[in-house]
Design a protein around this motif. Sequence first.
Motif, short mmCIF file in Angstrom:
data_model
loop_
_atom_site.label_atom_id
_atom_site.label_comp_id
_atom_site.label_asym_id
_atom_site.label_seq_id
_atom_site.Cartn_x
_atom_site.Cartn_y
_atom_site.Cartn_z
N GLU A 98 7.90 3.82 7.45
CA GLU A 98 9.21 4.29 7.93
C GLU A 98 9.03 5.55 8.79
O GLU A 98 8.22 6.43 8.46
CB GLU A 98 10.12 4.59 6.74
CG GLU A 98 11.49 5.08 7.11
CD GLU A 98 12.34 5.38 5.88
OE1 GLU A 98 12.80 6.52 5.75
OE2 GLU A 98 12.51 4.46 5.05
N LEU A 103 6.66 0.81 2.89
CA LEU A 103 7.65 1.89 2.99
C LEU A 103 7.07 3.13 3.68
O LEU A 103 7.80 3.91 4.29
CB LEU A 103 8.18 2.25 1.61
CG LEU A 103 9.10 1.22 0.97
CD1 LEU A 103 9.37 1.57 -0.50
CD2 LEU A 103 10.41 1.11 1.75
N ASN A 129 12.59 7.80 -0.09
CA ASN A 129 11.30 7.28 0.35
C ASN A 129 10.35 8.43 0.69
O ASN A 129 10.30 8.89 1.83
CB ASN A 129 11.49 6.36 1.57
CG ASN A 129 10.20 5.73 2.01
OD1 ASN A 129 9.15 5.89 1.38
ND2 ASN A 129 10.25 5.01 3.11
#
Length: 172
Positions: A30, A27, A106
Motif C-alpha cells: 500500500e 498489505l 495497516n
Amino acid sequence: LQQVFPEFKDKILIIENMISEKEVLSLAEEQITDFPENSFTMVSVGRLVEGKIHEVGVEVMKILKNRNLIFKWLILGEGNRRKLIEDQIKEYHLENYISLLGETDNPYPYIKKADIFLHLSKFEGYGIAIAEARILKKCIVLNDFTTAASHIENGFNGVIAPLNAEKIADEI
C-alpha cells in the motif's frame, strides 16, 4: 495446564498465533505519503502505554541526535502515555526526529520502508508486530525483555540490547 492436570496431558495442544505471510506482504505494498524519504528511519508499532517503554526510546533518540546522526523514528500506536512522550520529545528538542503517527489499520508499508524495526518493551508474550517485521525482513532491535531471544536470533536477524538507552543507541 499439564502440571496442574497431568491426566489431560495428551489432550493439550499449543497453537501459536497465526500470521498470514501472504497478507502481510500484500498489505505492505500500500502506498503511504507520510513516510520520510531519503532518511535513515526506524519504526515502532505498539500502544503508548507503560509496558512498551517508548520513553526509553526517546532517550535513545536523544543520544543518537547528540551523536550528530540524522534519522527519523516513527511510532505507530496510541495510548494513555502519549502526552508524556510528547512532552519528553519537546524537552529534548526532538520534534524533527520523532513522529507519533497514531493508530493505523495497516502498519506494514511503514515497516517495509523502515531501515530498522525498533521494539522496546518491559515484557512481551508472542510479539505479533515483531513476527510481522521478520516477515518483511527488517533488521530488528529489541531490548532484553524475558522472551526477546524467542523472537529473533541475536546477531542474525536483529540485535538484543540491554535495557539501557546508551546500549540500545550503540546497537542502532
